[in-house]
Each structure stands twice: as C-alpha cells, then as structure tokens.
Motif scaffolding. Structure first.
Motif, PDB file in Angstrom:
ATOM      1  N   GLU A 166     -97.703  36.283 -13.329  1.00  0.00           N
ATOM      2  CA  GLU A 166     -96.459  37.012 -13.064  1.00  0.00           C
ATOM      3  C   GLU A 166     -95.769  36.528 -11.794  1.00  0.00           C
ATOM      4  O   GLU A 166     -94.540  36.463 -11.725  1.00  0.00           O
ATOM      5  N   GLY A 167     -96.556  36.182 -10.791  1.00  0.00           N
ATOM      6  CA  GLY A 167     -95.969  35.712  -9.543  1.00  0.00           C
ATOM      7  C   GLY A 167     -95.256  34.392  -9.679  1.00  0.00           C
ATOM      8  O   GLY A 167     -94.438  34.028  -8.825  1.00  0.00           O
ATOM      9  N   ASN A 168     -95.562  33.638 -10.750  1.00  0.00           N
ATOM     10  CA  ASN A 168     -94.931  32.336 -10.963  1.00  0.00           C
ATOM     11  C   ASN A 168     -93.982  32.325 -12.153  1.00  0.00           C
ATOM     12  O   ASN A 168     -93.527  31.253 -12.568  1.00  0.00           O
ATOM     13  N   CYS A 169     -93.685  33.501 -12.681  1.00  0.00           N
ATOM     14  CA  CYS A 169     -92.711  33.631 -13.762  1.00  0.00           C
ATOM     15  C   CYS A 169     -91.334  33.200 -13.243  1.00  0.00           C
ATOM     16  O   CYS A 169     -90.918  33.607 -12.159  1.00  0.00           O
ATOM     17  N   VAL A 170     -90.611  32.389 -14.015  1.00  0.00           N
ATOM     18  CA  VAL A 170     -89.315  31.895 -13.537  1.00  0.00           C
ATOM     19  C   VAL A 170     -88.311  33.035 -13.388  1.00  0.00           C
ATOM     20  O   VAL A 170     -87.403  32.957 -12.556  1.00  0.00           O
ATOM     21  N   ILE A 171     -88.465  34.086 -14.181  1.00  0.00           N
ATOM     22  CA  ILE A 171     -87.564  35.231 -14.037  1.00  0.00           C
ATOM     23  C   ILE A 171     -87.834  35.939 -12.712  1.00  0.00           C
ATOM     24  O   ILE A 171     -86.906  36.360 -12.013  1.00  0.00           O
ATOM     25  N   ASN A 211    -103.797  30.328 -20.539  1.00  0.00           N
ATOM     26  CA  ASN A 211    -103.456  31.096 -21.727  1.00  0.00           C
ATOM     27  C   ASN A 211    -102.057  30.730 -22.206  1.00  0.00           C
ATOM     28  O   ASN A 211    -101.143  30.524 -21.397  1.00  0.00           O
ATOM     29  N   ASN A 212    -101.884  30.712 -23.524  1.00  0.00           N
ATOM     30  CA  ASN A 212    -100.589  30.356 -24.110  1.00  0.00           C
ATOM     31  C   ASN A 212     -99.678  31.581 -24.069  1.00  0.00           C
ATOM     32  O   ASN A 212     -99.335  32.173 -25.108  1.00  0.00           O
ATOM     33  N   ILE A 213     -99.281  31.940 -22.862  1.00  0.00           N
ATOM     34  CA  ILE A 213     -98.545  33.186 -22.631  1.00  0.00           C
ATOM     35  C   ILE A 213     -97.190  33.215 -23.331  1.00  0.00           C
ATOM     36  O   ILE A 213     -96.862  34.202 -23.987  1.00  0.00           O
ATOM     37  N   PRO A 214     -96.368  32.164 -23.231  1.00  0.00           N
ATOM     38  CA  PRO A 214     -95.045  32.250 -23.876  1.00  0.00           C
ATOM     39  C   PRO A 214     -95.124  32.530 -25.377  1.00  0.00           C
ATOM     40  O   PRO A 214     -94.320  33.304 -25.908  1.00  0.00           O
ATOM     41  N   ASP A 215     -96.110  31.935 -26.063  1.00  0.00           N
ATOM     42  CA  ASP A 215     -96.189  32.122 -27.514  1.00  0.00           C
ATOM     43  C   ASP A 215     -96.586  33.545 -27.878  1.00  0.00           C
ATOM     44  O   ASP A 215     -96.014  34.137 -28.796  1.00  0.00           O
ATOM     45  N   TRP A 216     -97.585  34.119 -27.149  1.00  0.00           N
ATOM     46  CA  TRP A 216     -97.936  35.482 -27.547  1.00  0.00           C
ATOM     47  C   TRP A 216     -96.927  36.519 -27.050  1.00  0.00           C
ATOM     48  O   TRP A 216     -96.816  37.604 -27.625  1.00  0.00           O
ATOM     49  N   GLY A 254     -87.067  40.145 -11.457  1.00  0.00           N
ATOM     50  CA  GLY A 254     -88.256  40.928 -11.769  1.00  0.00           C
ATOM     51  C   GLY A 254     -89.077  40.286 -12.867  1.00  0.00           C
ATOM     52  O   GLY A 254     -88.557  39.900 -13.914  1.00  0.00           O
ATOM     53  N   THR A 255     -90.367  40.170 -12.643  1.00  0.00           N
ATOM     54  CA  THR A 255     -91.234  39.443 -13.554  1.00  0.00           C
ATOM     55  C   THR A 255     -91.398  40.137 -14.901  1.00  0.00           C
ATOM     56  O   THR A 255     -91.230  41.357 -15.016  1.00  0.00           O
ATOM     57  N   VAL A 256     -91.725  39.354 -15.899  1.00  0.00           N
ATOM     58  CA  VAL A 256     -92.210  39.918 -17.160  1.00  0.00           C
ATOM     59  C   VAL A 256     -93.604  40.477 -16.884  1.00  0.00           C
ATOM     60  O   VAL A 256     -94.433  39.823 -16.257  1.00  0.00           O
ATOM     61  N   THR A 257     -93.888  41.687 -17.350  1.00  0.00           N
ATOM     62  CA  THR A 257     -95.176  42.335 -17.044  1.00  0.00           C
ATOM     63  C   THR A 257     -96.258  41.800 -17.979  1.00  0.00           C
ATOM     64  O   THR A 257     -96.744  42.479 -18.889  1.00  0.00           O
ATOM     65  N   ILE A 258     -96.672  40.575 -17.704  1.00  0.00           N
ATOM     66  CA  ILE A 258     -97.578  39.837 -18.581  1.00  0.00           C
ATOM     67  C   ILE A 258     -98.925  40.543 -18.721  1.00  0.00           C
ATOM     68  O   ILE A 258     -99.466  40.668 -19.827  1.00  0.00           O
ATOM     69  N   GLY A 259     -99.484  41.014 -17.611  1.00  0.00           N
ATOM     70  CA  GLY A 259    -100.795  41.647 -17.660  1.00  0.00           C
ATOM     71  C   GLY A 259    -100.809  42.884 -18.540  1.00  0.00           C
ATOM     72  O   GLY A 259    -101.735  43.089 -19.340  1.00  0.00           O
ATOM     73  N   SER A 260     -99.791  43.727 -18.417  1.00  0.00           N
ATOM     74  CA  SER A 260     -99.732  44.950 -19.224  1.00  0.00           C
ATOM     75  C   SER A 260     -99.602  44.622 -20.705  1.00  0.00           C
ATOM     76  O   SER A 260    -100.192  45.299 -21.555  1.00  0.00           O
ATOM     77  N   ILE A 261     -98.847  43.577 -21.020  1.00  0.00           N
ATOM     78  CA  ILE A 261     -98.682  43.180 -22.427  1.00  0.00           C
ATOM     79  C   ILE A 261     -99.988  42.620 -22.971  1.00  0.00           C
ATOM     80  O   ILE A 261    -100.380  42.904 -24.110  1.00  0.00           O
ATOM     81  N   GLU A 262    -100.676  41.830 -22.172  1.00  0.00           N
ATOM     82  CA  GLU A 262    -101.972  41.280 -22.584  1.00  0.00           C
ATOM     83  C   GLU A 262    -102.951  42.415 -22.903  1.00  0.00           C
ATOM     84  O   GLU A 262    -103.661  42.379 -23.919  1.00  0.00           O
ATOM     85  N   ARG A 315     -88.078  39.671 -22.712  1.00  0.00           N
ATOM     86  CA  ARG A 315     -87.458  39.165 -21.482  1.00  0.00           C
ATOM     87  C   ARG A 315     -87.924  37.752 -21.156  1.00  0.00           C
ATOM     88  O   ARG A 315     -87.320  37.081 -20.314  1.00  0.00           O
ATOM     89  N   CYS A 316     -89.003  37.292 -21.785  1.00  0.00           N
ATOM     90  CA  CYS A 316     -89.501  35.939 -21.503  1.00  0.00           C
ATOM     91  C   CYS A 316     -88.425  34.921 -21.880  1.00  0.00           C
ATOM     92  O   CYS A 316     -87.894  34.942 -22.991  1.00  0.00           O
ATOM     93  N   SER A 317     -88.122  34.019 -20.970  1.00  0.00           N
ATOM     94  CA  SER A 317     -87.057  33.045 -21.204  1.00  0.00           C
ATOM     95  C   SER A 317     -87.517  31.852 -22.031  1.00  0.00           C
ATOM     96  O   SER A 317     -86.713  30.990 -22.362  1.00  0.00           O
ATOM     97  N   GLN A 318     -88.843  31.801 -22.368  1.00  0.00           N
ATOM     98  CA  GLN A 318     -89.392  30.669 -23.126  1.00  0.00           C
ATOM     99  C   GLN A 318     -89.000  29.344 -22.458  1.00  0.00           C
ATOM    100  O   GLN A 318     -88.515  28.407 -23.094  1.00  0.00           O
ATOM    101  N   CYS A 319     -89.219  29.306 -21.152  1.00  0.00           N
ATOM    102  CA  CYS A 319     -88.782  28.152 -20.361  1.00  0.00           C
ATOM    103  C   CYS A 319     -89.561  26.890 -20.745  1.00  0.00           C
ATOM    104  O   CYS A 319     -90.678  26.951 -21.248  1.00  0.00           O
ATOM    105  N   GLY A 320     -88.960  25.753 -20.480  1.00  0.00           N
ATOM    106  CA  GLY A 320     -89.566  24.481 -20.850  1.00  0.00           C
ATOM    107  C   GLY A 320     -90.845  24.180 -20.101  1.00  0.00           C
ATOM    108  O   GLY A 320     -91.745  23.522 -20.626  1.00  0.00           O
ATOM    109  N   VAL A 321     -90.930  24.634 -18.853  1.00  0.00           N
ATOM    110  CA  VAL A 321     -92.143  24.451 -18.063  1.00  0.00           C
ATOM    111  C   VAL A 321     -92.732  25.835 -17.812  1.00  0.00           C
ATOM    112  O   VAL A 321     -92.264  26.556 -16.922  1.00  0.00           O
ATOM    113  N   PRO A 322     -93.734  26.253 -18.599  1.00  0.00           N
ATOM    114  CA  PRO A 322     -94.261  27.614 -18.475  1.00  0.00           C
ATOM    115  C   PRO A 322     -95.190  27.758 -17.265  1.00  0.00           C
ATOM    116  O   PRO A 322     -96.401  27.605 -17.370  1.00  0.00           O
ATOM    117  N   TYR A 323     -94.589  28.057 -16.117  1.00  0.00           N
ATOM    118  CA  TYR A 323     -95.392  28.180 -14.899  1.00  0.00           C
ATOM    119  C   TYR A 323     -96.399  29.319 -14.999  1.00  0.00           C
ATOM    120  O   TYR A 323     -97.452  29.279 -14.369  1.00  0.00           O
TER     121      TYR A 323
END
Length: 477
Positions: free
Chosen positions: A106-111, A64-69, A117-125, A47-55
C-alpha cells in the motif's frame, strides 16, 4: 469519517456483544457487515489503476499478483481472485491482517504516491480469503500420489507451516516439531487476538493435520528429542525456530517484579484468550488492569504491548522510545492506532534504571539525535541533566529478539551460525553447510516479518523438492 465509525462499531459489536444495540441481532449484524464488506471491497478494488509497473507487487516480498486479483474482485469474480491470491501466498488471510502494508504494497501504490489515498490492499486480501473459507474454496493438501521422502520441520511458526503446506501438497511426508502446546509460533502466542484472531490460525493448523501433516507438540528439541535423532528420521530437516530470546539491557532494577519481557506479557494474554489458566496473569504480574504501564521499545512488538494494555484496562499507557517518530522501526499505522486508543508516546526517551521492587517507576534519560552513522541513521545521544522518573506499576521491555544458542542447546557444534547467532544458510534455498539441513525465517534473517518467513518457507520447500527430484539449480552470475 464514516469509515472510521463503521470500523470501530464492528469491533465493538464483534468483541463485546453486550454493547451491541438490542434491536440488532447477531445474524442481522453479520448480514449488514457482509454487505458493507462486499461493497467496500468492490469499491476499493476498482480504484486500482492497473498501472504498467505494479509497485505494489514488486514491493511485496511474495510478489503477489495484486493487480490481477484486485481486478477480479472489482468484477465480482472472487473465486478466481482467491485462486490467484493463494498461488503465491500460503496464508493470504493472515498477511491481510498483520502485514505492514503501509511499508510494503500500500505504501508503494501509485495512487497513494500521487496523493489520492492508497487502495486498501490488505483489507481486500483478507476479505477474499475469508470469503473463500466461507464458500469452501480453501482445500487441505491432497497430493495426487504419496512420496517416500520425509521432511522434519523444527518450529511451527509461519515459515515452518508454509514449507509444510507446499511439501505435503507434493506428497512428501512431513512432521513438525514444536516446543509449545499449540502450533503457530508467534502467530498463536505473540500477536494479539485483536490483530489476528486465533481461530484464523487454528483452522490453518487443522487444515494441515487434515492434509496429513504430523505435529509433535510439547516437544523441545535438545531435551525431548535430539537434533541428531530428527536428522536420522528424515531425508531433510528444516530449522524454522524463529528468534525468541529477548534482547536485554543492563540497568539497575532489571529483573525486579513488574519489569517484564514483552513475549511473556503477550503470551500470557493470548493464553487467557484460549481459556487457559495463567498464574502470572491471575496474580497480576502480567496483567495491566488498573496499572500505570510503561512499554520500552519502538517496534511492532511494542505496539502490540501498548494496545494490549489498553484492552486489559490499564490506568495509563506510555511508550518510551529513544529516537523520534520518524525513526521508529514499527508500522506508522500501528502508532496512529495506538495514539487513537489513548497511548502516550515519549519520544527521545530511554530507560536508565527502575525504581522499586515491585517496580514503582522508570528512571528516564532524555535523548537527542546526533550525527548520522554510515547508514545515514542518526544515533541517539544522552542529554545530561535531563533525567526524570516516570511512574509505573508495570514495565514491559520490548527491545527485540535474538537467536538462542542452537549449537549448544542441540549439542550440534557443526551447525553453522554467524557472529549474531543466526544460522548461515543460502538466502534462496535455505540450505546450510550440513547435508540435508535447511533453515528459514527469523533464525536466518534475524527478527523480521511474517511475510518474509512465509516466502522463505515456500522457497525452501521448492528447493527440497528439486533436490528430491534431482533438479540442479544454476546459480546466478
């Protein structure tokens, strides 16, 4: 709704095996949950949009390089995802469990910002690093060559452990001094096991021992060993003690039986989870079972106390906070979790005193929010004549933490502290005015987040290595 049910079911099945359906063996459950976790991790990562500005990345203290992982996880390249995740974070599986992602990545995810609804970054990490442990990808420090320099670290919390890991990987000799019998600091004794399983912390401690870090536990600096002696034994010293002194209020009944400090309550609960004999828990003083519990405070520690009380079998749990929900400093996700578990929040309510010894009630004064101060935050004001008594068998004070008086405790009057008692140190390197002495984490920042302590520990370790290597840092203009 299905996701909520699954999460609650897995909690029950893991923590209370006697309530697991009889036709579902442990191995079956683990296999089913693993398949579910694999599927959800891939689904959420994609679901990550791989946005140009990774907030998400810019709002993470560790960047952390969240979009890449996330992309690598979506592609099933988990080992590569883990390598990228751990490159900037010493303990990703811990941050995945306890970071307030709703306020950070997650609170600053563009989605999330677009309302989907945010990408569940913490659970994936968490998932990535838990998988890495299972697969054997997580390795203990193994320096290519040993160095002669040694560093003494005072405090085995996240900041000290993060610094120790980086220094040891570079071959530096590291000794950690801590007053408690187990390493981990608040990770071990402050954060409840339902948020951070203790074996997760213990395996990191064991990994550091395997990698050559020496732990001097049950060692109280200023009593068992002097600060001067530690300085004399090492080429550099890092102070990573955290802040453990409980912020107090002056009110009638403070100090009575049943009016307890949050750190004492949480430590007793965590010690019980280790199988320790805890007298204050056994005699009921620090045990919420069957009691009307009132927790005072609005931060994450207060949320840990209310949710622990529920799990101990409290008759009722209420939380008093002097401001409203919007101005609560703790994680809104934690507040929601507590409400779902049955905690009642009394907003705009503050303690005026305590009735009985043992306690039988809290004298509560109702508040309203007045004019904003210079920061824009509204100050609470007392509503005259709106007092009442809230029944309570156990009152837990969760009003925050302050630094101990380290210059006095350690007989080191030259240790630089500010008017709040925190150590004066460079916010990038951690260097203090004392030669070879550094400080990181809460003892510099005041009570803050684990992720900030990890960042401070890593930055400080890098600065010490630069000092050992003779690398000069150019200050920013």
């Amino acid at each position: 709704m299905a996701k909520q049910v699954m999460l609650k079911f897995t909690d029950v099945a893991r923590d209370m095996p006697e309530k697991r359906p009889p036709n579902l063996r442990r191995t079956d459950f683990d296999e089913i949950y693993a398949e579910y976790a694999d599927r959800k991790a891939a689904e959420q990562s994609s679901r990550c949009s791989q946005c140009g500005v990774p907030y998400c990345q810019t709002h993470c203290p560790l960047h952390n390089n969240i979009p890449d992982w996330l992309r690598l996880t979506a592609e099933g390249r988990l080992e590569e995802a883990y390598e990228i995740s751990q490159a900037t974070n010493t303990f990703p599986e811990i941050c995945g469990r306890i970071c307030p992602q709703d306020r950070l990545c997650e609170g600053n995810c563009v989605i999330e910002q677009s309302g989907h609804g945010t990408v569940t970054i913490g659970s994936i990490e968490k998932y990535i690093t838990d998988t890495a442990w299972e697969k054997g990808w997580v390795k203990a420090p193994a320096p290519r060559e040993e160095r002669q320099e040694s560093v003494g670290i005072i405090g085995a919390g996240p900041g000290g452990l993060a610094a120790a890991d980086m220094l040891r990987r570079a071959g530096v000799q590291v000794t950690i001094y801590d007053r408690y019998d187990r390493a981990g600091g608040l990770l071990t004794y402050g954060i409840p096991g339902f948020k951070l399983e203790k074996d997760v912390v213990e395996r990191r401690n064991a990994q550091l021992v395997e990698g050559g870090v020496t732990f001097e536990l049950n060692c109280d600096v200023g009593t068992d060993i002097s600060f001067g002696a530690i300085r004399g034994k090492h080429d550099a010293v890092i102070i990573a003690t955290g802040v453990y002194k409980t912020r107090e209020i002056e009110a009638p009944g403070v100090g009575g039986f049943g009016v307890e400090r949050a750190i004492d309550f949480l430590t007793a609960s965590n010690r019980k989870s280790f199988g320790d004999t805890v007298e204050e828990f056994e005699n009921g003083r620090l045990n919420a079972a069957g009691k009307k519990v009132v927790v005072i405070g609005g931060g994450d520690t207060a949320m840990d106390c209310v949710r622990t009380s529920i799990r101990q079998g409290a008759e009722s749990v209420k939380c008093l906070y002097r401001r409203d929900r919007a101005n609560m400093p703790g994680s809104q996700r934690e507040v929601q979790n507590a409400e779902e578990e049955g905690v009642i929040f009394e907003w705009l309510s503050a303690p005026k005193g305590f009735v009985g010894d043992p306690v039988t009630g809290v004298m509560v004064q109702k508040m309203r929010l007045g004019a904003p101060d210079v920061t824009g935050r509204q100050a609470p004001e007392v509503i005259e004549g709106a007092d009442y008594v809230e029944d309570a068998d156990l009152v837990i004070m969760a009003l925050g933490f302050e630094p101990e008086d380290l210059p006095t405790l350690w007989d080191e009057p030259d240790l630089p502290v500010n008017r709040w008692g925190t150590i004066k140190a460079d916010y990038v390197t951690g260097a203090t005015a004392l030669e070879g002495v550094y400080a990181v984490g809460d003892i510099v920042r005041g009570a803050s987040l684990v992720v900030w302590a990890i960042k401070d520990g890593r930055d400080c370790a890098e600065a010490i290595l630069n000092d050992f290597n003779g690398v000069q840092r150019i200050a920013a203009e």
